[in-house]
Motif scaffolding. Structure first.
Motif, short mmCIF file in Angstrom:
data_model
loop_
_atom_site.label_atom_id
_atom_site.label_comp_id
_atom_site.label_asym_id
_atom_site.label_seq_id
_atom_site.Cartn_x
_atom_site.Cartn_y
_atom_site.Cartn_z
N VAL A 229 0.73 -1.28 0.14
CA VAL A 229 0.03 0.06 0.15
C VAL A 229 0.98 1.17 0.02
N ALA A 230 0.87 2.23 -0.68
CA ALA A 230 1.44 3.32 -0.95
C ALA A 230 0.65 4.60 -1.05
N ALA A 231 0.89 5.73 -0.46
CA ALA A 231 0.39 6.83 -0.28
C ALA A 231 1.01 8.13 -0.48
N THR A 232 0.52 9.12 -1.18
CA THR A 232 1.18 10.38 -1.08
C THR A 232 1.17 10.95 0.44
N PRO A 233 2.01 11.81 0.61
CA PRO A 233 2.40 12.11 2.04
C PRO A 233 1.63 13.27 2.42
N VAL A 234 0.09 13.28 2.23
CA VAL A 234 -0.73 14.27 2.77
C VAL A 234 -1.93 13.52 3.47
N THR A 235 -2.11 14.16 4.55
CA THR A 235 -3.25 13.53 5.43
C THR A 235 -4.25 12.93 4.75
N GLY A 236 -5.03 13.76 3.67
CA GLY A 236 -6.23 13.26 3.30
C GLY A 236 -6.14 12.10 2.19
N HIS A 237 -4.82 11.90 1.83
CA HIS A 237 -4.67 10.72 1.04
C HIS A 237 -4.11 9.80 1.82
N THR A 238 -3.39 9.94 2.71
CA THR A 238 -2.94 8.74 3.53
C THR A 238 -3.71 8.12 4.64
N GLY A 239 -4.66 9.04 5.38
CA GLY A 239 -5.77 8.49 6.19
C GLY A 239 -6.48 7.38 5.42
N PRO A 240 -7.15 7.56 4.41
CA PRO A 240 -7.75 6.38 3.74
C PRO A 240 -7.04 5.40 3.53
N LEU A 241 -5.91 5.27 2.84
CA LEU A 241 -4.99 4.28 2.58
C LEU A 241 -4.71 3.67 3.83
N LEU A 242 -4.50 4.05 4.89
CA LEU A 242 -4.03 3.43 6.14
C LEU A 242 -5.34 2.84 6.84
N ARG A 243 -6.53 3.09 6.34
CA ARG A 243 -7.50 2.52 6.98
C ARG A 243 -7.98 1.34 6.06
N ILE A 244 -7.60 1.31 4.79
CA ILE A 244 -7.70 0.09 3.97
C ILE A 244 -6.50 -0.95 4.41
N ALA A 245 -5.31 -0.27 4.71
CA ALA A 245 -4.14 -1.15 5.22
C ALA A 245 -4.55 -2.13 6.51
N ALA A 246 -5.36 -1.09 7.34
CA ALA A 246 -5.66 -1.84 8.61
C ALA A 246 -6.82 -3.11 8.61
N HIS A 247 -7.40 -2.73 7.41
CA HIS A 247 -8.60 -3.62 7.23
C HIS A 247 -7.92 -5.02 6.74
N LEU A 248 -6.86 -4.95 6.06
CA LEU A 248 -6.15 -6.03 5.13
C LEU A 248 -5.43 -6.81 6.04
N VAL A 249 -4.79 -6.16 6.91
CA VAL A 249 -4.19 -6.76 8.09
C VAL A 249 -5.15 -7.50 8.78
#
Length: 442
Positions: free
Chosen positions: A6-26
């Motif tokens: 999972v890769a994200a642009t280092p901006v809160t509005g982009h990283t936050g959603p990708l982190l939620r996706i990562a947490a679900h996958l884990v």
């Protein structure tokens, strides 16, 4: 178990959603590596992912763009700054992003790569090889869908879809003129892609970026996006991501005021400038509180999302003796807890925040005119879920009239409830996981 990068642009509005996706996958048993800005390392670890920082050349802190991009200060807000950001904030990091992706994939042979729609290193990865010779690439639309279409106005102008053939022709001419004026942007991006060893196909960059992924997954529902008869086949609507739950059951001392207000028949108006554009509270939060200060039938909650929120709001309203009696100024408060009480959200148009409000059936007043906010506001207007003020600095009179319009006309709440029902039919996290780990991604 699948391996997913999972890769994200280092901006809160982009990283936050990708982190939620990562947490679900884990959480459902997959092994996840997260590539992102260094300041998000702790949050990635809390999500259960193995964190790898972007190289310094591709990392920055959007809370102080001037430090990372000094030349940006001289570019006026509006189309010129949007073009500059596309080239330099999102374009220049591409070679380093792609290099990091390839290095990680050599060590961690993931079957799927998931990235936000402006992480252009992911676009380059998708374009660099046939699908059979690389991981499945999923691009997550964390901002309004920007793919050009004959059924819409040019993107980022905040214009509603054409209503007749005359307007369609006018938009087509406008798009042609804009394409010519933005040609330098496409040429610049072509050079950046070429520097990474990847050819950027000809055509509008918005369509190329969208069609490059195997799956482009837009975080909304069809009811909040303009219909397109020429929508690329790889685009799917997956609904909105659920809001992150509060970290603990703590509630501020004023929390009971929400229930008391409801019991007394008072309506609750929440105002926010989000977590990024909340430096200058005189833009929206202070004018809203000031505009509604005499309204005893309302309780106004100013959610400033900053630790000094109450003090900062008082400073932004120095013409008043203090916070009005019908208002509460707060710092960070979990929106998953606050929105169920809200009758209206006044916002500067952050895409995720608007989706969250609609997920709770809350109508909106939107005041935003930078980045993609005009497009968010236009979709609120088009969907009938709120009022678009078409400015980032509305007057007290504009705000008061807009709040009355939304609260007094049941059609806005009915449309917001309809969107809530539509959003409830989607499970974004499951849909994304299925596509990332199914036959094409496992």
């Amino acid at each position: 178990m699948s391996r997913i990068l999972v890769a994200a642009t280092p901006v809160t509005g982009h990283t936050g959603p990708l982190l939620r996706i990562a947490a679900h996958l884990v959480g459902i048993g997959h092994e996840v590596v997260f590539l992102g800005g260094a300041r998000f390392a702790e949050r990635a670890g809390a999500a259960g992912a193995v964190f790898h920082p972007l190289p310094p050349e591709a990392d920055y802190d959007e809370r102080d763009f001037d430090a990372s991009f000094p030349a940006r200060r001289s570019v006026p807000p509006g189309p010129a700054r949007v073009a500059w950001d596309v080239m330099h904030v999102f374009g220049d990091p591409l070679p380093d992003q792609l290099r990091s992706l390839r290095q990680l994939l050599a060590e961690f042979p993931a079957s799927a790569v998931i990235h936000d729609n402006l992480f252009l290193g992911g676009v380059a990865l998708a374009l660099s090889a046939p699908a059979a010779d690389r991981p499945t690439v999923l691009s997550i639309g964390v901002s309004p869908l920007g793919v050009p279409s004959r059924d819409t106005a040019p993107h980022l102008l905040g214009l509603l879809p054409p209503v007749d053939e005359e307007e369609r022709a006018r938009y087509a001419a406008l798009a042609e003129g804009l394409e010519e004026r933005t040609r330098p942007v496409h040429e610049y991006l072509s050079g950046v892609f070429a520097a990474a060893g990847v050819r950027l196909p000809a055509g509008p960059s918005g369509r190329v970026r969208t069609e490059a992924a195997d799956h482009y997954l837009q975080l909304t529902v069809p009811g909040f996006e303009y219909p397109r008869s020429d929508l690329p086949a790889n685009v799917s609507f997956v609904g909105a991501l659920p809001l992150p739950a509060g970290r603990d059951p703590w509630q501020p001392e004023w929390w009971s005021a929400l229930s008391f207000a409801r019991a007394a028949g008072r309506r609750i108006v929440v105002v926010t400038q989000g977590t990024l554009a909340n430096v200058d509270l005189t833009e929206l939060a202070a004018p809203t509180v000031r505009a509604l200060a005499e309204r005893r039938d309302l309780l106004v909650v100013a959610a400033t999302a900053r630790p000094d929120g109450a003090q900062a709001l008082r400073g932004a309203m120095s013409d008043l003796p203090g916070i009005p009696a019908n208002a509460i100024a707060t710092g960070y408060i979990p929106f998953d807890a606050l929105l169920p009480f809200a009758d209206l959200l006044v916002t500067n148009g952050g895409y995720g925040g608007v989706q969250a409000a609609l997920g709770h059936g809350v109508p909106l007043v939107v005041a935003g005119e930078t980045e993609d906010k005009p497009e968010v506001a236009a979709r609120v207007e088009w969907s009938g879920t709120g009022v678009n003020l078409r400015t980032a600095r509305p007057s007290a009179e504009q705000l008061s009239a807009a709040v009355d319009k939304v609260l007094d006309d049941p059609a806005f709440r009915e449309r917001a409830h309809a969107l809530r029902s539509e959003l409830a039919q989607y499970d974004a996290l499951s849909l994304i996981a299925d596509l990332a780990t199914g036959p094409g991604g496992a």
